[in-house]
Design a protein around this motif. Structure first.
Motif, PDB file in Angstrom:
ATOM      1  N   ALA A 266     -11.138   3.340  -0.938  1.00 15.84           N
ATOM      2  CA  ALA A 266      -9.997   3.815  -0.148  1.00 15.84           C
ATOM      3  C   ALA A 266      -8.822   2.838  -0.231  1.00 15.84           C
ATOM      4  O   ALA A 266      -8.995   1.621  -0.181  1.00 15.84           O
ATOM      5  N   VAL A 267      -7.628   3.407  -0.371  1.00 16.55           N
ATOM      6  CA  VAL A 267      -6.390   2.620  -0.374  1.00 16.55           C
ATOM      7  C   VAL A 267      -5.387   3.344   0.513  1.00 16.55           C
ATOM      8  O   VAL A 267      -5.178   4.540   0.381  1.00 16.55           O
ATOM      9  N   ASN A 268      -4.786   2.612   1.421  1.00 12.14           N
ATOM     10  CA  ASN A 268      -3.744   3.171   2.269  1.00 12.14           C
ATOM     11  C   ASN A 268      -2.410   2.544   1.845  1.00 12.14           C
ATOM     12  O   ASN A 268      -2.063   1.445   2.273  1.00 12.14           O
ATOM     13  N   TRP A 269      -1.702   3.266   0.996  1.00 11.15           N
ATOM     14  CA  TRP A 269      -0.414   2.773   0.504  1.00 11.15           C
ATOM     15  C   TRP A 269       0.663   2.838   1.577  1.00 11.15           C
ATOM     16  O   TRP A 269       1.669   2.136   1.484  1.00 11.15           O
ATOM     17  N   ASN A 270       0.473   3.644   2.614  1.00  9.42           N
ATOM     18  CA  ASN A 270       1.455   3.708   3.700  1.00  9.42           C
ATOM     19  C   ASN A 270       1.599   2.361   4.396  1.00  9.42           C
ATOM     20  O   ASN A 270       2.680   2.017   4.873  1.00  9.42           O
ATOM     21  N   ASP A 271       0.509   1.602   4.486  1.00 12.37           N
ATOM     22  CA  ASP A 271       0.584   0.283   5.122  1.00 12.37           C
ATOM     23  C   ASP A 271       1.508  -0.653   4.355  1.00 12.37           C
ATOM     24  O   ASP A 271       2.101  -1.563   4.945  1.00 12.37           O
ATOM     25  N   ALA A 272       1.654  -0.439   3.063  1.00 11.89           N
ATOM     26  CA  ALA A 272       2.537  -1.289   2.254  1.00 11.89           C
ATOM     27  C   ALA A 272       3.985  -1.162   2.704  1.00 11.89           C
ATOM     28  O   ALA A 272       4.765  -2.102   2.563  1.00 11.89           O
ATOM     29  N   ARG A 273       4.348  -0.023   3.273  1.00 10.05           N
ATOM     30  CA  ARG A 273       5.723   0.133   3.792  1.00 10.05           C
ATOM     31  C   ARG A 273       5.966  -0.765   4.998  1.00 10.05           C
ATOM     32  O   ARG A 273       7.093  -1.160   5.256  1.00 10.05           O
ATOM     33  N   ILE A 274       4.909  -1.095   5.711  1.00  4.07           N
ATOM     34  CA  ILE A 274       5.021  -1.921   6.921  1.00  4.07           C
ATOM     35  C   ILE A 274       4.818  -3.394   6.596  1.00  4.07           C
ATOM     36  O   ILE A 274       5.599  -4.250   7.013  1.00  4.07           O
ATOM     37  N   THR A 275       3.749  -3.700   5.846  1.00  6.29           N
ATOM     38  CA  THR A 275       3.366  -5.092   5.612  1.00  6.29           C
ATOM     39  C   THR A 275       3.721  -5.608   4.224  1.00  6.29           C
ATOM     40  O   THR A 275       3.663  -6.799   3.988  1.00  6.29           O
ATOM     41  N   GLY A 276       4.011  -4.672   3.310  1.00  8.49           N
ATOM     42  CA  GLY A 276       4.267  -5.058   1.931  1.00  8.49           C
ATOM     43  C   GLY A 276       3.027  -4.978   1.061  1.00  8.49           C
ATOM     44  O   GLY A 276       3.113  -5.141  -0.151  1.00  8.49           O
TER      45      GLY A 276
END
Length: 72
Positions: free
Chosen positions: A13-23
């Protein structure tokens, strides 16, 4: 229950949405949020990181699903 909620127990599983918040994306069974690392798809390694680098320091706080289940 927390990791079922976080990743459906999917070690890939990968949550790419978190990258918008944390990078960084959240990865693996425990949804570890740090720079992308293929090693995090190994569920044993992922859980070691979850325990040693997150739980021992901040308890259940790093996992949003923990609040849902009343762990904090």
């Amino acid at each position: 229950a927390i990791f079922i909620c976080e990743s459906g127990l999917n070690p890939k599983a990968v949550n790419w949405n978190d990258a918008r918040i944390t990078g960084w994306p959240s990865q693996g069974i425990a949804q570890i949020n740090r720079p992308y690392d293929k090693k995090l798809f190994d569920w044993k390694y992922n859980l070691e990181i979850a325990y040693n680098d997150y739980y021992l320091i901040d308890g259940f706080i790093p996992w949003s699903c923990a609040k849902k289940y009343g762990y904090y």
